[in-house]
Design an enzyme around this catalytic site. Structure first.
Site, mmCIF file in Angstrom:
data_model
loop_
_atom_site.group_PDB
_atom_site.id
_atom_site.type_symbol
_atom_site.label_atom_id
_atom_site.label_comp_id
_atom_site.label_asym_id
_atom_site.label_seq_id
_atom_site.Cartn_x
_atom_site.Cartn_y
_atom_site.Cartn_z
ATOM 1 N N ASP A 1 0.821 -1.219 0.000
ATOM 2 C CA ASP A 1 0.000 0.000 0.000
ATOM 3 C C ASP A 1 0.853 1.265 0.000
ATOM 4 O O ASP A 1 0.313 2.366 0.017
ATOM 5 C CB ASP A 1 -0.957 0.002 1.196
ATOM 6 C CG ASP A 1 -0.234 -0.070 2.538
ATOM 7 O OD1 ASP A 1 0.897 -0.630 2.577
ATOM 8 O OD2 ASP A 1 -0.778 0.425 3.542
ATOM 9 N N ASP B 1 7.615 11.889 9.621
ATOM 10 C CA ASP B 1 7.500 10.439 9.698
ATOM 11 C C ASP B 1 8.722 9.773 9.076
ATOM 12 O O ASP B 1 9.073 10.067 7.920
ATOM 13 C CB ASP B 1 6.225 10.047 8.927
ATOM 14 C CG ASP B 1 5.862 8.590 9.096
ATOM 15 O OD1 ASP B 1 5.374 8.240 10.193
ATOM 16 O OD2 ASP B 1 6.061 7.813 8.140
ATOM 17 N N ASN B 2 9.378 8.902 9.828
ATOM 18 C CA ASN B 2 10.503 8.116 9.302
ATOM 19 C C ASN B 2 11.496 8.930 8.468
ATOM 20 O O ASN B 2 11.780 8.579 7.319
ATOM 21 C CB ASN B 2 9.963 6.973 8.419
ATOM 22 C CG ASN B 2 9.473 5.808 9.261
ATOM 23 O OD1 ASN B 2 9.930 5.615 10.389
ATOM 24 N ND2 ASN B 2 8.550 5.036 8.722
ATOM 25 N N GLU C 1 10.757 11.687 13.726
ATOM 26 C CA GLU C 1 10.245 10.416 14.208
ATOM 27 C C GLU C 1 11.123 9.303 13.644
ATOM 28 O O GLU C 1 10.780 8.625 12.694
ATOM 29 C CB GLU C 1 8.782 10.212 13.777
ATOM 30 C CG GLU C 1 8.138 8.995 14.425
ATOM 31 C CD GLU C 1 7.963 7.811 13.466
ATOM 32 O OE1 GLU C 1 8.482 7.763 12.365
ATOM 33 O OE2 GLU C 1 7.278 6.892 13.858
ATOM 34 N N LYS D 1 -4.638 3.150 14.044
ATOM 35 C CA LYS D 1 -3.990 3.292 12.742
ATOM 36 C C LYS D 1 -4.869 2.733 11.623
ATOM 37 O O LYS D 1 -4.763 3.164 10.478
ATOM 38 C CB LYS D 1 -2.644 2.557 12.741
ATOM 39 C CG LYS D 1 -1.569 3.242 13.575
ATOM 40 C CD LYS D 1 -0.173 2.732 13.266
ATOM 41 C CE LYS D 1 0.036 1.322 13.764
ATOM 42 N NZ LYS D 1 1.412 0.854 13.566
ATOM 43 N N TYR D 2 -5.724 1.736 11.989
ATOM 44 C CA TYR D 2 -6.495 1.074 10.944
ATOM 45 C C TYR D 2 -8.008 1.186 11.131
ATOM 46 O O TYR D 2 -8.752 0.655 10.340
ATOM 47 C CB TYR D 2 -6.098 -0.411 10.869
ATOM 48 C CG TYR D 2 -4.610 -0.601 10.809
ATOM 49 C CD1 TYR D 2 -3.909 -0.294 9.643
ATOM 50 C CD2 TYR D 2 -3.902 -1.052 11.926
ATOM 51 C CE1 TYR D 2 -2.530 -0.443 9.591
ATOM 52 C CE2 TYR D 2 -2.533 -1.204 11.871
ATOM 53 C CZ TYR D 2 -1.838 -0.896 10.715
ATOM 54 O OH TYR D 2 -0.484 -1.033 10.663
#
Lengths: 683, 683
Positions: free
Chosen positions: B367, B403-404, B432, B545-546
């Site tokens: 995804d 993020d990351n 992060e 998250k989901y």
């Protein structure tokens, strides 16, 4: 400004990344690998690290990339200057993103190196493929990705390599997955791709420099004597020819550098008398450091010592015996120096028109005029001092002992030393700066090859341990080479103001074994003349600085034999020829210091009773790992001074050190694995 | 390449020495003073040190000169860029040739500073004169030398200063030695010469930089929530308007940053189902980090959350309550992101023509499409990501949680952050990156304002002590600002997989008091939902998250009150508003960790029982000096959570910490000298 005179030595400009075959011009936005904290380095590369010919340089660096890609890391090195091709040494990962590699240096002079790193897409692909295989995933497309990587590499190669890569790519595209997989994870393809795969977007660390000296920079034994005392003939002023006749004596003791205090004409004005009295009596010879008279200055030789031909002859004879003559560079003038008349602008003038003599208020040194390095004509002063230095280089001098360098500007020394080494990279400079630690370290960083140290005043085991640990570990070990002297004409320590022979033995053994460079001022040392001019002073009585002395070298209690033996031990044990590899071991007696030095198979263990008056016993707790010894195996401790041999095993050992007979042990430690026959023979 | 896009941020060129009045153009051969080892610095000046507005910067340096001359040393500082005038702060000697000084910074943005030093001939002359006087020497000529120095200074000054100097010079030339001596050693002349005397041959250190942030960079309390869960209405997808309604709740707990996971459209292809199942059921909302759909990409808002006007309104309402909205920057795409169609060249393509999805073999994240930062069109990719970031800056976002960041190239972040800060210096970035230490540190060095840390996994007192000592001392404290989170949507540690309330209290107190920035992911944290998706996992069961979750904020056992109190304590105690000043104290119970934070008169002492199940007693050995407390004086320990007050004296204290009632103490330590009345009242 003359072309030779740049007023400062700037750090070299950053080296551009050179393209070598298969390295694209980097576009830094895509150079993803980060390189940090490269070691060794001194002050972020402002100064070089120091090594000698034949040494290996171990380099470490942090290197990492975003994401999960594999990287390759290597050292690039070459003689500095840009003409020589880069050589490469692979680096391997340690832990925590740190990498290490090493290379050997063969040429004296400047070397440059840097760490380079790049994303290794083939290694990443191969690593991922193995994980996919382990998970039983379909790898059809992955094999095609690998084939493309190998084809890309082939496109940038020629000949057999290209052919071999193309063959591998064909196999990766094989209809047989088994066949394709076999080549995909083969060692041979991995090696081929490591060597010939494209390197894209290479990152390069800050470039660093190494100054590479000849071996004597690292390992030397110095002997100092006053030439005018180098004769036992009564009423005779010793000459350079007398020094020549004494070379055999020095050579037999094993010294390889003979350092002479200044040999230039000595001033008359304000000449000091014997024992540093303010006025000289007729016949007093004055201090050799009050340089310059009607006969000339820093490029002249004192007429009573001989001629320049005598000097050339001395150099030749010394070299024949493996001894180098170290000359004193004392950049100051007596009031009678020709410079005072010819270049008055190099000195500071007082409002009454007189020239400013040296002072450390309230003390006055009227026999010495220092140069004014802030004068407007400083450039011609620098050039003249370089000319003087090169004059002696032309006469074969390759070692200078520099008097009080810390009283002349640091930029001057950096420039002068660099100018000399640029012409003759084998010239060595010893800094005689007994001053604050950061000043001493700066002189070493800017170019001095070796440095005098605080050794003479480090008599307690705890102080020896602390000081020598600092000197033999980074960062200091990378730029500062200690030269340990138990005494100098200015330093007769309290410890040596004794007639205890053990005191001299202890200091000689410590100096000769703690670090690889040491020296003594003789014959006063080996003849153990410990009389101070007055209580509490570190000056010798009847110091040779102010008068001629006659010495009886044949005194039966001379330490000459011990010094011979020590120098032989140093020459046959590589562990004693370098400053690295020093480890202190635990002793339960605080007057006994114990340390080992290790270089490959060469291991020396030294135990010293620092109390020169009483026998001391100590239980030792040996750091066997530092000596490469297995606690479960016996080993031999062979005392190289007494020839006694001991069989030891494990961490515990006991020594008894009697100042009257054996105040020290200098053991060669032999492991079973090293020389089985020799080991067994004695056990 | 567009003008805005330089592919890398090189360190700024060395700053040339600026001439200020009475500083000559330096001729480096005569610039005799050496400056070394300036601190603070990060990687030899490659990166700036970080400070916030109003902080003082303490600078140290080694400075020394050849010979015996006195030197003057100062810090020069100013906003970087070259237009502002230099300001100067005097440095004073410590020991061993080290000097120290400090200055305060008032402006956000780049600051530059350097250490400068020069030989102070007047100070040298004055010092020597005093020694001559003490020795009773004749000083006639010395007074004339001094008069010349003062006249020289006068020649380079104007107006009253010049007149005053000339008057002093006349007095120094007075026939009365007493009168001349008096002025020679006067404080007034010394001060005048220090301020206006000529500075010749000034040396300057390597220039260094400071990045100055606004205060929230140093001191912030973060709260994270999923906007789509921000409502308790059944069958309703939470909206930005719901978030707005929840601001009061967040504000009452005292948080000042509200961080929202991505609010952009979410992809359909390969959408994840509840609890991270591979296929989504109809109605499943997918992960907000699978960014991009037909409705738009990184600059769009998920239609179910609202409109850009709702977002603008949320920012306004939040700011009204003193809360800032932190937006997520997650630079990756769902397969449905508009970039995939419009800029396929930004992605890696597989041999079968498909786009390479994210992988960490054998795991596949179909995804998510990562960008290919090595693609040929990298420059337009960089520019687009900058455009997206600036789009949100234009909408009032001043804090980004990235993020990351460790999966995108370091040079990209250095460039992007610098580009944003150049336009808006008050924008803050939180990294992060839960990865290897050197990677995390590099991100902080290159520009990230704050960083997530290993805090969540540091539960043992020894581990807390080791980690926080590293984080709060140089070099790390100068570039890395830790932001401690007990939990995140990805991190439900084993320690919190419990219904023991004490575990949550312990982690909240540690996070809120060890360093000045902390955050929680709620409402799951304050409601203490510790259920993992399966044993051994750190993923939440029914993770937000989901899927959408509904929360009952009024649960009676909520920690909201504790968090309110903690944030109030933080706001009223400056010691808790900075990372420096942390000291660990000795405890004889290895489950009890004790530390203090000190900032001037503000002293906080924290004792934490890390065992959430049993009462633990500990005898403490307090480091009173670290808290500025005299061992002979009583002091007050005021528990700010329970309001209990203790009178203590000396090093020894005992604490008993019961998980059922008081698992922690957060003491304000009050010295008698600070607030006499308040202190006496309670004793």
């Amino acid at each position: 400004m003359p072309e030779s005179l740049a007023p400062n030595i700037p750090p070299p400009a950053p080296l551009p990344l050179r393209t070598t075959p298969a390295v694209e011009t980097p576009a830094s936005g895509r150079s993803r690998v980060i390189i940090e904290t490269v070691s060794p380095q001194v002050d972020a590369g402002r100064f070089p690290i120091k090594r000698t010919v034949g040494e290996r340089v171990r380099v470490e660096a942090d290197a990492f990339v975003d994401g999960h890609d594999k990287i390759s890391v290597a050292i690039r090195h070459r003689p500095a200057g840009g003409a020589a091709p880069w050589r490469e040494a692979e680096m391997a990962p340690l832990v925590n993103d740190r990498w290490a590699g090493e290379f050997e240096i063969h040429t004296p002079g400047w070397q440059e190196f840097a760490v380079i790193a790049w994303v290794d897409h083939f290694a990443t692909w191969r690593y991922d493929l193995q994980k996919r295989l382990a998970a039983g995933q379909d790898i059809q497309i992955d094999l095609r990705i690998g084939a493309d990587l190998v084809t890309d590499a082939a496109d940038e190669c020629d000949g057999e390599v290209a052919a071999s890569l193309r063959a591998s790519a064909r196999l990766l595209r094989s209809d047989s997955t088994a066949e394709a997989t076999e080549i995909a994870i083969s060692q041979s393809l991995q090696l081929l791709m490591r060597q010939h795969g494209p390197r894209r977007f290479v990152s390069e660390s800050v470039p660093l420099r190494i100054w590479v000296d000849r071996v004597r920079a690292r390992f030397s034994a110095w002997y100092e004597l006053f030439p005018r005392s180098a004769t036992s003939q009564p009423n005779h002023h010793g000459t350079l020819a007398d020094v020549e006749r004494r070379l055999q004596y020095i050579s037999q003791m094993g010294f390889d550098v003979l350092y002479l205090p200044p040999i230039h004409p000595i001033g008359r004005a304000f000449r000091k008398g014997r024992n540093n009295t303010a006025t000289a009596e007729p016949g007093d010879t004055g201090s050799p450091w009050a340089i310059g008279g009607p006969e000339g200055g820093h490029d002249a030789i004192h007429p009573d010592l001989g001629t320049i031909d005598d000097f050339d002859q001395l150099i030749l004879s010394a070299n024949h015996l493996g001894i180098e003559i170290a000359m004193d560079l004392a950049f100051q003038c007596s009031p009678d120096h020709p410079y005072v008349k010819n270049h008055p602008q190099w000195f500071k003038h007082r409002p009454d028109g007189s020239i400013q003599y040296a002072e450390n208020p309230p003390k006055k040194y009227q026999d010495i005029y220092p140069f004014d390095f802030e004068c407007d004509d400083w450039q011609s002063l620098w050039n003249e001092l370089l000319r003087v230095t090169l004059h002696w280089v032309e006469h074969g001098v390759r070692i200078f002992r520099v008097d009080n360098p810390h009283t002349k500007p640091f930029p001057f020394w950096e420039w002068l030393i660099s100018q000399v080494k640029q012409r003759e990279p084998d010239v060595l400079f010893l800094a005689e700066a007994f001053t604050r630690p950061k000043v001493m370290y700066r002189l070493a960083k800017l170019g001095f090859t070796q440095s005098y140290t605080y050794f003479a005043w480090r008599n307690e085991p705890w102080a020896i341990r602390q000081y020598y640990t600092e000197l033999t570990t980074p960062p200091v070990v990378d730029f500062f080479r200690p030269n340990a002297w138990p005494n100098t004409p200015d330093i007769l320590t309290d410890y040596l103001q004794t007639d205890a022979r053990a005191a001299y033995i202890v200091r000689a053994v410590l100096a000769a074994t703690l670090c690889a460079n040491f020296g003594i001022y003789g014959p006063v040392f080996e003849l153990m003349d410990g009389r101070a001019v007055r209580p509490g002073s570190e000056e010798y009585l009847d110091s040779e600085k102010y008068q001629i002395r006659k010495w009886d070298l044949n005194q039966p209690n001379s330490l000459a034999d011990l010094l011979s033996r020590l120098n032989r031990i140093r020459k046959s044990n590589p562990a004693l020829q370098q400053d690295r590899g020093l480890t202190f071991h635990r002793s339960d007696n605080q007057t006994v210091v114990v340390y080992s030095k290790t270089q490959g198979d060469s291991v020396i263990l030294v135990a010293v009773n620092t109390d020169p008056y009483h026998t001391q016993w100590a239980n030792l707790n040996l750091d066997l790992a530092a000596m490469g010894i297995d606690p479960g195996e016996p080993f031999q401790a062979h005392d190289l001074l007494t020839e006694a041999r001991y069989r030891w095993q494990g961490y515990h050992a006991t020594v008894g050190l009697d100042p009257g007979s054996t105040p020290v042990h200098v053991f060669a430690i032999r492991r079973r694995s090293r020389s089985e026959a020799d080991f067994e023979y004695f056990l």
